[in-house]
Design an enzyme around this catalytic site. Sequence first.
Site: not given
Ligand SMILES: *Cc1c(COP(=O)(O)O)cnc(C)c1O
Length: 404
Positions: A21, A136, A188, A216, A244, A247, A276, A362
């Site tokens: 990468r 899953s 994604s 997504h 999230t 994104k 954390t 990926t």
């Molecule tokens: C990017 C992603 C995550 C993780 O989210 P982040 O906020 O980037 O850590 C979880 N699930 C899927 C399907 C993703 O593509």
Amino acid sequence: MDFDAMFAAQLEALKEEGNYRIFAELERECGEFPRARSHDDGAPDKVTVWCSNDYLGMGQNAVVRQAMKDAVDACGTGAGGTRNISGTARHHVALEGELAELHGKEAALLFTSGYVSNWAALSTLGSRLPDAVILSDALNHASMIEGMRHARCQKVIWKHNDPEDLDRKLAALPANAPKIVAFESVYSMDGDICPMEEIIEVAEKHGAMTYLDEVHAVGLYGPRGGGISEKRGLAHRIDLIEGTLGKAFGCVGGYISGSAALCDFIRSFASGFIFTTALPPAVAAAAQASIAHLKVSDTERRQQRRQVARLRAELDKRGIPHLDNASHIIPVMIKDPVKCRQLADILMRDYGIYVQPINYPTVPKGTERLRFTPGPLHTDADINHLVEALSVLWKQCAIAHAVA
Ligand SMILES: *Cc1c(COP(=O)(O)O)cnc(C)c1O
């Protein structure tokens, strides 16, 4: 022991496979997105980003930026602690309320990323519920896979987007075991969308809990950006919606939403939540502003859909094959890791087009691709320039062979 030699040997193998990468070093320019300054040799100074997950450009939105600046000036930079020990700010609580409302749930719980939210929630559910089984989808994201691994409970993989296979696998399990069906709305890498209603029906029939990753889709789908579950009027039938803030909402962080008891359970037992430091209050304030904006503004979503449709149509005109799907993600299959990387390098060097090659792990080997995510701020001229460049490269026979 020569540890560096051991590291180097494995890296060498990765390079030979074409799966090493290389990051593009960019400087996003506020107000110019999707334009960015490149800091790499061999790339023009200014490039256009075609693979951003800041799908709607909310990372440069004036309201979102102002919310972050105001909160920094009011409260400082960091949260100052874990949520339990001095780290819970008014901004976190307000954001959790905003998220619960977005999904029509009783509660929501914040995490430092979407990855952590999946990892923490699934590992806690799977390890704390006696005899739990997690079912899953075969193409679930790495964060869910890691969560299930950490849960050390029984796992069953069902065929991607196949409710009948899920039904068979659920039927084979003991009736009284707690079952959790984990899946995504928009996947994604292929950009395909799950048959959500059918999956819910199967889960309901077997008394299973539904766990949906809407990462997504939040901000992008549904009249208020609640995701595919909102668009299809199904959110109330999903037990846990995960998303999230990094994104489409343009910030960073992750969350789950669901019943008050579920969120309290995860809050109380998930080590990835407890141990954390909380998100900076300013990040929470910005994310809340972004969510609130996208609840009432459809402008960004409409313009994004227009540009997605436009890029697809232009690719079709030039005979450049792309995966057909109902989402905003346009994968162009190259099917070879070395060619995928070369193509991306040429696009960057000669055309100022930045698209990251997507290689193993990926995606599975042999399905390497370029993955384009048009947004509301890509102009028609940007699209023409991209399609022109791809079409020139497509005619070169090395690439034609790769896709044959
Ligand atoms: C990017 C992603 C995550 C993780 O989210 P982040 O906020 O980037 O850590 C979880 N699930 C899927 C399907 C993703 O593509």
